[in-house]
Each structure stands twice: as C-alpha cells, then as structure tokens.
Write a protein that holds these residues in place. Sequence first.
Motif, PDB file in Angstrom:
ATOM      1  N   SER A   1      31.341  34.896  25.087  1.00 48.24           N
ATOM      2  CA  SER A   1      29.971  34.037  25.039  1.00 48.24           C
ATOM      3  C   SER A   1      29.346  33.614  23.640  1.00 48.24           C
ATOM      4  CB  SER A   1      29.191  35.906  24.934  1.00 48.24           C
ATOM      5  OG  SER A   1      29.501  36.527  26.029  1.00 48.24           O
TER       6      SER A   1
ATOM      7  N   LEU B   1      30.762  28.642  24.756  1.00 50.85           N
ATOM      8  CA  LEU B   1      31.414  26.552  24.684  1.00 50.85           C
ATOM      9  C   LEU B   1      31.559  26.269  25.821  1.00 50.85           C
ATOM     10  CD1 LEU B   1      34.619  28.641  23.259  1.00 50.85           C
ATOM     11  CD2 LEU B   1      33.173  27.707  21.819  1.00 50.85           C
TER      12      LEU B   1
ATOM     13  N   ASN C   1      31.194  32.424  29.284  1.00 46.67           N
ATOM     14  CA  ASN C   1      31.453  30.524  28.388  1.00 46.67           C
ATOM     15  C   ASN C   1      30.494  29.379  29.308  1.00 46.67           C
ATOM     16  OD1 ASN C   1      32.161  30.900  25.618  1.00 46.67           O
ATOM     17  ND2 ASN C   1      33.485  31.686  26.060  1.00 46.67           N
TER      18      ASN C   1
ATOM     19  N   ASN D   1      31.640  32.223  33.473  1.00 38.56           N
ATOM     20  CA  ASN D   1      31.737  30.905  33.054  1.00 38.56           C
ATOM     21  C   ASN D   1      31.181  29.776  34.605  1.00 38.56           C
ATOM     22  OD1 ASN D   1      33.254  29.773  30.331  1.00 38.56           O
ATOM     23  ND2 ASN D   1      34.797  31.371  31.064  1.00 38.56           N
TER      24      ASN D   1
END
Length: 490
Positions: free
Chosen positions: A46, A49, A69, A92
């Motif tokens: 989190s 990225l 991310n 993600n």
Amino acid sequence: MTPSVVLLAVMAISSSIACPVQPPCQCKNQTDPYTLKLEYIVDCSSLGLTLVPKFTGGETVDKILLNGNRIVKVSNGSFTGVTTGAIDLSSNGLQIIAAGAFKGLEKSLTDLQLSTNNLILPIPGLLRLTALKTLNLDYNLNMRTIYTKSFYGLTSLTKLVLSRNFINRFEHGAFEGLPALTELSLFACDLQEIPSALSSLTNLQTLKFDLNFITKLPANAFRGLSNLKYLELSRNALTSPDQIDADAFKGLDNLEKLNLFYDKLGNVPKHAFSYLKNLEYLDLSYTNIAQIVSGDLAGLNSLTQLDISGNSVHFQPGMFSDVSKTLNYILIRSNGLTALPIPVLQEVKSLQWIDAALSDFPKDLPANFASGLSINRLSLMWMNLTSIRPDTFNGLASPLHLDLDSNALRSLDFVTDLCQFGYISVSENPIVCDCHVYNITQAQTTTLDGTCASPPAYKGLGIRSDEFQRKAKEDCKNQHIVGPVKCPWK
C-alpha cells in the motif's frame, strides 16, 4: 517462549539480516498468526508503487509484501538480489508476469498470492516455480478459460485457489502436471457443470464448488478423484433430487465430508449416497427436505454427523435407521420444533450430541425435557429461554455438556445437583452473578463459561475470571460454600 527470549530472538534476526530494499519499504520482524513462527518481513504494501522495487544484498527473508499497490507488470529479474519463500502481489491490477519474473526463486518460493488482479492464463512467470506449494489466483475477473497445461511444471503445488473468477471453459488437460495438488477451490466461478478436466488430479483431497450454478451431477461426475476427502457443493442450482444421478458420487470411496447446504433439493436424492461408505459428515441443511425415509441414507456406514437444520422435516420412525449405529451428532436447528422428537431420536443408539438451537421450544423449559435420551451434550442457543427447572434435564447422562448461549436466562438456580453438569455455557445471557454461581465454580465439577450482567459491581466480569472469584469469595464469605465435590464420573 518468554518475552525476553522473543526480544533476544528478534534482535538476533535484525542484527544478522540487512534490509534488502530502500525506503519507503520497511523491514520488520513479526509473528505469523497461524504458525506463531517469528518471521523477517519486507513490507512494501500500500505504498502506491508502480514497479517492483530493486532488491540488493542477496539476503534471505521470509516474506515480501507488495499487495495494495499499482504494479501492472512484473518484469524479468524483478527479485534478483533477494531470496524469499513467500510473495504477496495481490490487489495491484497486475496484468503481466514475465517468464523470468521470479528468476532465482525457483527453489525457494513456496507461497504466491496473486488475488484481485487482472491476470489471465497461462502466466509465463509461474512455470519454473518447482518449489511452489500455494498459488492464489482468486478474483482475477478476466480469467475465463483454463487452458491445457496452464499450471504445468508446478510439481510441488498442493493448494490452488481459482475462486471468484468468471471461468466458463476448461480445456482438456487444464490441470495436467499437478501431481501433488491436494486442494482446489473453484468457489463462486459461475460454473454450470463439473469440469471433466479434474480427472487428472488423482491426489486431490479437497474440492470446493460452492456458490456456483451447477444444475446437475451426472454419473461419474468426479471420475478419477478417488482420494477426495472433502467435497463442497453448497449453494448451487441443484433444485431437485433428480439432478443428482444415482451414480454421481461413484468412485468417491474415501470421501469423508460432503456439503450440500442451501441446494434446494426438496428430497434426499435416491441411492446417490450409497457409494460413500467412508463419509463421516453430511450437510443437508436448508435444502427444503420435508422427509427422510428408510433407505435415503443407505450406504453411509461411517456417518457420525448429520446436519438437517433449516428444513421443515417431518420426524417419523425409522428415518435414521440407515445410520442408527454410527450417528453421534445431529443438527436440527431452525426446524420449527416445539419439542424434541424423542421417540425418533431414541432409535439412534449411538447419539451423543443434539444441536437444537433456534427451535420454538417453550421459553420456560419443562420437567424431563429430554428424558429417554442417552445424550451427553445438548445445544439450545438463540431461543430466548427465560428459565430452566432443576428437573428439566433429568434422565440425561452425567456429566452433561450444555450450550445455552444467547438466551434470556438470569439465573443458574437449575443447577442443584453439582454432579449433573460437566460444562455449561451461558455467554450472552443476562446472568445475575450471585453466591449460587460462585458455589458452582467452587465445586470444581462444572466449568461455567459466561459473563456477569449484574449486580453492578460484577457487570462485565467473566465467571471464570480471577477478579470474579476474588470479589465473590469476599462477598459470599458468610454463605455456605462447598469445596471440591467428588462425582462418580470424575
């Protein structure tokens, strides 16, 4: 392990392993909640990225967290510079995992979490992970087809999660190359039939198909799965016993647990259970079953637990004759019962535990409520019971295990024979903790679980807590309090 020993262990791990990644990622020690094993974690979760961070130093860590991310691609060599046994890349929006993404981790990576992404099969980066044991691909909504040899090469994989994907096609050989797989979850995948591609999973032990749209179980539906022990088929579109072929479960000689919860069958499928000679647990709850007759459970020679809760079952003589010698636990919750069907239950000679929670029994339980039964455990939860008589449970085996959670009981005055009960749970009841309650605890024959609702000085205290024992000892010092009681069964 004492706190000081844990601290020393943490310090030793921290001093011997350099963090292989730069901030904002963090390296830390934490205890695994399941194994209680101390682990060294790289936490990059989190952080917003978009790329896997660069790892350096060649250190070995237990787990790398990259979940939460915005990493859409894992490129070749992303984990060069670190060795680990577990990676979490869930949530993600991940679309691509390159063929060499996990280069260097082929012999160390055992746990890979890829749930809540946008992956489709085949995934090139998986095929060299010969040490991988757990693969979670839950909630990858673009995953529609399981192609031939999609998981080929994952020779150590024991657990595969494909739940909550809109899978509508399994090619022949879809699961080829998975010799070690023992657990497969296809929960909520919009499936309408049992895929024949499963037949190659000869070592499979757990198979989950709950919350799909399966409309029929044809003959030999589970061909090749002779080692299966747990089969979950709850909440499907099985709305008639005719949709389950008499030979549907043929070959499942080792099956121990079968769940058909919330499949609106209407009646027990004739002869379908006859192959399940080692089945121990059968869940037929909320299946609209109105009756069970002799022969319906034929062949279930090892059945010990039966759940028929949530059905308006007509209890009649002989209905449990097929399992009367093995059945020891029956759940009859929420069946609209106003009294226990004692004559029918008496026929089950092996019966030990009845769970009749959510029944419509009188709020003031009468005398000899379960007289004639030889059970040693009775569950009467969520029934708004207000009072129980000292002779309510006369005739039952001692010591009786009694579950009375979530009722309206204020008193334990029904406990007059201190050798009658071995355990009583009264959690979520407005219990008045008086000297009688304390007296029961001092007899050391009955374990009481619950929390005091009153008087005010005792409110919120657990009956088994040291604080309750201390206060009650002082407040009841002028009362006659028994010491330890010796019972015939102790």
